[in-house]
Design an enzyme around this catalytic site. Structure first.
Site, short mmCIF file in Angstrom:
data_model
loop_
_atom_site.label_atom_id
_atom_site.label_comp_id
_atom_site.label_asym_id
_atom_site.label_seq_id
_atom_site.Cartn_x
_atom_site.Cartn_y
_atom_site.Cartn_z
N SER A 199 0.86 -1.19 0.00
CA SER A 199 0.00 0.00 0.00
C SER A 199 0.89 1.23 0.00
O SER A 199 1.99 1.20 0.57
CB SER A 199 -0.87 0.00 1.26
OG SER A 199 -1.45 1.27 1.43
N TYR A 206 -2.03 -0.62 10.70
CA TYR A 206 -2.01 -1.01 9.28
C TYR A 206 -0.77 -0.41 8.61
O TYR A 206 -0.03 -1.11 7.92
CB TYR A 206 -3.29 -0.51 8.61
CG TYR A 206 -3.39 -0.79 7.13
CD1 TYR A 206 -3.80 -2.03 6.67
CD2 TYR A 206 -3.08 0.19 6.18
CE1 TYR A 206 -3.91 -2.30 5.30
CE2 TYR A 206 -3.18 -0.07 4.82
CZ TYR A 206 -3.60 -1.31 4.39
OH TYR A 206 -3.69 -1.56 3.04
N1 LIG Z 1 -8.61 -1.19 -0.54
C1 LIG Z 1 -7.65 -0.31 -0.52
O1 LIG Z 1 -7.85 0.92 -0.46
C2 LIG Z 1 -6.21 -0.78 -0.60
C3 LIG Z 1 -5.22 0.16 -0.95
C4 LIG Z 1 -3.90 -0.23 -1.03
C5 LIG Z 1 -3.57 -1.56 -0.78
N2 LIG Z 1 -4.55 -2.45 -0.45
C6 LIG Z 1 -4.13 -3.83 -0.18
O2 LIG Z 1 -4.74 -4.70 -1.09
C7 LIG Z 1 -4.90 -6.00 -0.49
C8 LIG Z 1 -6.32 -6.49 -0.69
O3 LIG Z 1 -7.19 -5.58 -0.03
P1 LIG Z 1 -8.71 -5.38 -0.47
O4 LIG Z 1 -8.91 -3.95 -0.68
O5 LIG Z 1 -9.08 -6.34 -1.51
O6 LIG Z 1 -9.41 -5.73 0.92
P2 LIG Z 1 -10.61 -6.75 1.28
O7 LIG Z 1 -11.68 -6.64 0.27
O8 LIG Z 1 -10.92 -6.49 2.70
O9 LIG Z 1 -9.91 -8.17 1.12
C9 LIG Z 1 -8.94 -8.62 2.04
C10 LIG Z 1 -8.74 -10.10 1.77
O10 LIG Z 1 -7.80 -10.60 2.72
C11 LIG Z 1 -8.33 -11.81 3.26
N3 LIG Z 1 -7.82 -12.03 4.62
C12 LIG Z 1 -7.87 -11.19 5.67
N4 LIG Z 1 -7.31 -11.75 6.75
C13 LIG Z 1 -6.87 -12.98 6.36
C14 LIG Z 1 -6.21 -14.03 7.02
N5 LIG Z 1 -5.87 -13.96 8.31
N6 LIG Z 1 -5.91 -15.15 6.31
C15 LIG Z 1 -6.25 -15.25 5.01
N7 LIG Z 1 -6.88 -14.29 4.32
C16 LIG Z 1 -7.20 -13.16 5.00
C17 LIG Z 1 -9.83 -11.62 3.23
O11 LIG Z 1 -10.51 -12.84 3.18
P3 LIG Z 1 -11.29 -13.46 4.44
O12 LIG Z 1 -11.92 -12.33 5.16
O13 LIG Z 1 -12.20 -14.45 3.83
O14 LIG Z 1 -10.23 -14.12 5.21
C18 LIG Z 1 -10.02 -10.89 1.91
O15 LIG Z 1 -10.12 -11.80 0.86
C19 LIG Z 1 -4.50 -5.82 0.97
O16 LIG Z 1 -3.17 -6.26 1.14
C20 LIG Z 1 -4.58 -4.34 1.18
O17 LIG Z 1 -3.72 -3.91 2.21
C21 LIG Z 1 -5.86 -2.11 -0.38
#
Ligand SMILES: NC(=O)c1ccc[n+]([C@@H]2O[C@H](COP(=O)([O-])OP(=O)(O)OC[C@H]3O[C@@H](n4cnc5c(N)ncnc54)[C@H](OP(=O)(O)O)[C@@H]3O)[C@@H](O)[C@H]2O)c1
Length: 302
Positions: A175, A188
C-alpha cells in the site's frame, strides 16, 4: 587503492546510468511478457476485493491453475466457481495466513493435491481503522500477524521449491500507506511498512537466483470494502482506484518482472517529495488533501 577497485568505482556510475536508461526505455516499450500457461498461482485473500480481481486477471492471462486462500468459505467458493467457469482449473482452501502451523499444513496439502506453486501473491490483509490508544492490544497484534508475518510463513512455505525449480515469483500487494502513513490506522501503516522492508530485502536477496523474481505493488486507496467510509477531501482530485485496474497492473508487473509499482504512477512524486520537502511542508500537503482526518468516517470491515 588497487587497479581493480579503481576500475569498479569508475564503472559504477556508468552501470547506474545504463540501468536508468534501460528502465526509462522499458517504461515505454516493455519487454517480452512472461507466458503464464505453466504457472500455478496462489493468491492469499483471493475470495474477494482485489484478490478476486487478481484471480480473474491471472485466469484471463492464461495461468494454468489458481489456488485461493482465505478465511471465509463463501467468498472463496464463489470466486473459485467463477474462475472454473472461465475455463481455468481453480481450487480453494481455508487458511488463516496469521497461523504459521496452518500455513505450513495447507502448503503441504496444496503441493500434494494441486502441484508446485510458481507464483505466490501475498494479498491478504486487514485494517482496524483506529488510533493507537483506541485499539485493543489483540487487534494491534492481529494486523501485524496477518499483514506482515503472514508473508514470512507463506514465503517460507513456497520459495524453497521455486528456487529448486529455478522458476517462481513472489508478489506483495502492499500500500502507498507504507511510505506515507496517515493517522487513524497506525497498525495497518506499520504492518505495511515492515512488509515493504520484507519485500525490499527479499528482492535483493533473490538477485542471484535465476528464474525467481519479486513484485511489490503499492496502490493508493482502492474501491473495495476494506476502507469503506474513508473520505478524502477532494474525491474528484484523488479518486479511488478500481480494483480491476490494480489487478491488471499487478499481473502485468509479474509478467514483465517489474520489482516495484506505484499506483497510480503519480504516487512516484510522493516518494520524491518525501525525500526533499521539510516535514512542515509535508504536513501542509496532508492538511490540504484531508489525510489527517480521512479515517474519521471509516466504517470498513476487519
Ligand atoms: N482497498 C484499498 O484501499 C487498498 C489500498 C492499497 C492496498 N490495499 C491492499 O490490497 C490488499 C487487498 O485488499 P482489499 O482492498 O481487496 O481488501 P478486502 O476486500 O478487505 O480483502 C482482504 C482479503 O484478505 C483476506 N484475509 C484477511 N485476513 C486474512 C487471514 N488472516 N488469512 C487469510 N486471508 C485473510 C480476506 O478474506 P477473508 O476475510 O475471507 O479471510 C479478503 O479476501 C491488501 O493487502 C490491502 O492492504 C488495499
Amino acid at each position: 587503492m588497487d587497479l581493480r577497485t579503481l576500475c569498479s568505482v569508475l564503472l559504477l556510475p556508468l552501470q547506474i546510468l545504463c540501468c536508468a536508461v534501460k528502465a526509462f526505455v522499458r517504461f515505454f516499450i516493455p519487454g517480452k511478457r512472461r507466458d503464464l500457461s505453466g504457472d500455478v498461482v496462489l493468491i492469499t485473500g483471493g475470495g474477494r476485493g482485489i484478490g478476486r480481481h487478481l484471480a480473474r486477471e491471472f485466469a484471463k492471462c492464461g495461468a494454468k491453475k489458481l489456488i485461493l486462500w482465505g478465511r471465509t468459505e463463501k467468498c472463496l467458493k464463489d470466486t473459485c466457481e467463477e474462475i472454473t467457469l472461465m475455463g481455468t482449473e481453480c481450487h480453494y482452501f481455508i487458511c488463516d495466513v496469521a497461523n504459521r502451523e496452518e500455513v505450513y499444513k495447507q502448503a503441504k496439502v496444496v503441493r500434494e493435491k494441486v502441484g508446485d506453486v510458481t507464483i505466490l501473491v501475498n494479498n491478504a490483509a486487514v485494517v482496524h481503522g483506529k488510533s493507537l490508544m483506541d485499539s485493543d492490544d489483540d487487534a494491534l497484534l492481529k494486523s501485524q500477524h496477518i499483514n506482515t508475518m503472514g508473508q514470512f510463513w507463506t514465503t517460507k512455505a513456497f520459495l524453497p521449491r521455486m528456487l529448486e525449480l529455478q522458476t517462481g515469483h513472489i508478489v506483495c500487494v502492499n500500500s502507498i500507506l507504507s511510505l506515507s502513513p496517515i493517522p487513524g490506522t497506525i497498525d495497518y501503516c506499520t504492518s505495511k511498512a515492515s512488509s515493504l522492508a520484507f519485500m525490499e530485502s527479499l528482492t535483493l536477496g533473490l538477485l542471484d537466483c535465476p528464474g525467481v523474481g519479486c513484485t511489490t505493488v503499492l496502490p493508493f486507496h482502492t474501491n473495495t470494502e476494506m476502507f469503506q467510509g474513508m473520505r478524502v477531501r477532494f474525491p474528484k482530485l484523488f479518486p479511488p482506484l478500481r480494483p480491476e485496474v490494480v489487478a491488471q497492473r499487478t499481473v502485468d508487473a509479474v509478467r514483465t518482472n517489474t520489482a516495484f509499482v506505484y499506483l497510480p504512477w503519480t504516487m512516484n512524486a510522493l516518494v520524491i517529495l518525501k525525500c526533499i520537502l521539510p516535514q512542515s511542508a509535508l504536513e501542509e500537503i496532508h492538511r490540504f488533501s484531508g489525510t489527517y482526518t480521512c479515517m474519521n468516517t471509516f466504517k470498513g470491515r476487519t
